[in-house]
Design a protein around this motif. Structure first.
Motif, PDB file in Angstrom:
ATOM      1  N   ARG A  29      25.472 137.752  -0.731  1.00 27.17           N
ATOM      2  CA  ARG A  29      24.302 136.962  -1.111  1.00 27.17           C
ATOM      3  C   ARG A  29      24.048 135.947  -0.003  1.00 27.17           C
ATOM      4  O   ARG A  29      24.924 135.156   0.326  1.00 27.17           O
ATOM      5  CB  ARG A  29      24.572 136.269  -2.446  1.00 27.17           C
ATOM      6  CG  ARG A  29      23.340 135.822  -3.155  1.00 27.17           C
ATOM      7  CD  ARG A  29      23.712 135.589  -4.628  1.00 27.17           C
ATOM      8  NE  ARG A  29      22.617 135.033  -5.357  1.00 27.17           N
ATOM      9  CZ  ARG A  29      21.840 135.737  -6.161  1.00 27.17           C
ATOM     10  NH1 ARG A  29      22.057 137.015  -6.342  1.00 27.17           N
ATOM     11  NH2 ARG A  29      20.853 135.171  -6.795  1.00 27.17           N
ATOM     12  N   SER A  31      21.378 133.046   2.023  1.00 30.09           N
ATOM     13  CA  SER A  31      20.305 132.073   1.823  1.00 30.09           C
ATOM     14  C   SER A  31      19.313 132.131   2.988  1.00 30.09           C
ATOM     15  O   SER A  31      19.600 132.712   4.039  1.00 30.09           O
ATOM     16  CB  SER A  31      20.904 130.662   1.741  1.00 30.09           C
ATOM     17  OG  SER A  31      21.522 130.342   2.977  1.00 30.09           O
ATOM     18  N   ASP A  32      18.173 131.489   2.797  1.00 30.84           N
ATOM     19  CA  ASP A  32      17.212 131.364   3.896  1.00 30.84           C
ATOM     20  C   ASP A  32      17.837 130.602   5.061  1.00 30.84           C
ATOM     21  O   ASP A  32      17.571 130.904   6.223  1.00 30.84           O
ATOM     22  CB  ASP A  32      15.949 130.647   3.428  1.00 30.84           C
ATOM     23  CG  ASP A  32      15.076 131.503   2.522  1.00 30.84           C
ATOM     24  OD1 ASP A  32      15.315 132.730   2.421  1.00 30.84           O
ATOM     25  OD2 ASP A  32      14.146 130.939   1.907  1.00 30.84           O
ATOM     26  N   MET A  35      19.884 133.010   7.106  1.00 31.95           N
ATOM     27  CA  MET A  35      19.033 133.897   7.901  1.00 31.95           C
ATOM     28  C   MET A  35      18.400 133.147   9.067  1.00 31.95           C
ATOM     29  O   MET A  35      18.255 133.699  10.163  1.00 31.95           O
ATOM     30  CB  MET A  35      17.969 134.555   7.017  1.00 31.95           C
ATOM     31  CG  MET A  35      18.547 135.507   5.967  1.00 31.95           C
ATOM     32  SD  MET A  35      19.631 136.790   6.640  1.00 31.95           S
ATOM     33  CE  MET A  35      18.502 137.711   7.672  1.00 31.95           C
ATOM     34  N   GLN A  81      21.692 140.494  -0.728  1.00 35.47           N
ATOM     35  CA  GLN A  81      20.871 139.889  -1.770  1.00 35.47           C
ATOM     36  C   GLN A  81      20.369 138.568  -1.204  1.00 35.47           C
ATOM     37  O   GLN A  81      21.158 137.755  -0.716  1.00 35.47           O
ATOM     38  CB  GLN A  81      21.680 139.662  -3.038  1.00 35.47           C
ATOM     39  CG  GLN A  81      22.156 140.948  -3.660  1.00 35.47           C
ATOM     40  CD  GLN A  81      22.936 140.707  -4.938  1.00 35.47           C
ATOM     41  OE1 GLN A  81      23.382 139.612  -5.214  1.00 35.47           O
ATOM     42  NE2 GLN A  81      23.090 141.748  -5.715  1.00 35.47           N
ATOM     43  N   TYR A  82      19.089 138.360  -1.273  1.00 39.28           N
ATOM     44  CA  TYR A  82      18.458 137.182  -0.694  1.00 39.28           C
ATOM     45  C   TYR A  82      18.289 136.119  -1.776  1.00 39.28           C
ATOM     46  O   TYR A  82      17.328 136.130  -2.536  1.00 39.28           O
ATOM     47  CB  TYR A  82      17.137 137.566  -0.031  1.00 39.28           C
ATOM     48  CG  TYR A  82      17.354 138.560   1.085  1.00 39.28           C
ATOM     49  CD1 TYR A  82      17.694 138.117   2.351  1.00 39.28           C
ATOM     50  CD2 TYR A  82      17.274 139.928   0.850  1.00 39.28           C
ATOM     51  CE1 TYR A  82      17.926 139.021   3.383  1.00 39.28           C
ATOM     52  CE2 TYR A  82      17.504 140.839   1.876  1.00 39.28           C
ATOM     53  CZ  TYR A  82      17.829 140.378   3.127  1.00 39.28           C
ATOM     54  OH  TYR A  82      18.071 141.275   4.136  1.00 39.28           O
ATOM     55  N   THR A  85      14.989 134.038  -2.143  1.00 41.28           N
ATOM     56  CA  THR A  85      13.883 134.899  -2.565  1.00 41.28           C
ATOM     57  C   THR A  85      14.025 135.295  -4.026  1.00 41.28           C
ATOM     58  O   THR A  85      13.047 135.247  -4.787  1.00 41.28           O
ATOM     59  CB  THR A  85      13.811 136.159  -1.680  1.00 41.28           C
ATOM     60  OG1 THR A  85      13.648 135.749  -0.319  1.00 41.28           O
ATOM     61  CG2 THR A  85      12.666 137.066  -2.100  1.00 41.28           C
TER      62      THR A  85
END
Length: 119
Positions: A29, A31-32, A35, A81-82, A85
């Motif tokens: 998982r 996170s923004d 990324m 998994q984002y 989002t």
């Protein structure tokens, strides 16, 4: 990271990396912020699940993402998994933040409950 690979000529499987790799679906998982660190080639702090403000380790985000991508290419695990989002698209945000899900995201978890979303 775990990867199942074909063994010798007998078709047996062997696992590499964490655990036995048998009959598992692994997900990561992200996170923004993670990324963005990947895109910018910056370090990223891995946080404790039980102590949310505690950084357990700092990693090169781009290098870690490369390892995740390589493992996924080799054996289809881990899936990504984002987190931000998933929560931005949360259809009932008043029920609380989605904190976890099954690898295919067919069940979402709020606190200690699982919610089937594909039934």
């Amino acid at each position: 990271l775990c990867c199942q690979a074909e063994g010798g000529g007998g078709g047996e499987a062997r696992s590499r990396g964490l655990g036995d790799g048998d009959k598992r679906q692994d997900s990561v998982r992200v996170s923004d912020a993670f990324m963005a660190a990947v895109e910018q080639g910056k370090p990223f702090g891995l946080m404790s699940r039980t102590e949310p403000d505690k950084v357990l380790d700092t990693v090169d985000a781009k290098e870690l993402f490369g390892k995740i991508a390589q493992a996924a290419w080799e054996c289809a695990d881990p899936g990504l998994q984002y987190d931000d989002t998933i929560n931005a698209w949360h259809t009932t945000p008043n029920s609380g933040r989605i904190k976890a899900s099954t690898p295919c995201s067919d069940y979402m978890s709020l606190d200690l409950s699982l919610i089937p979303i594909c039934r």
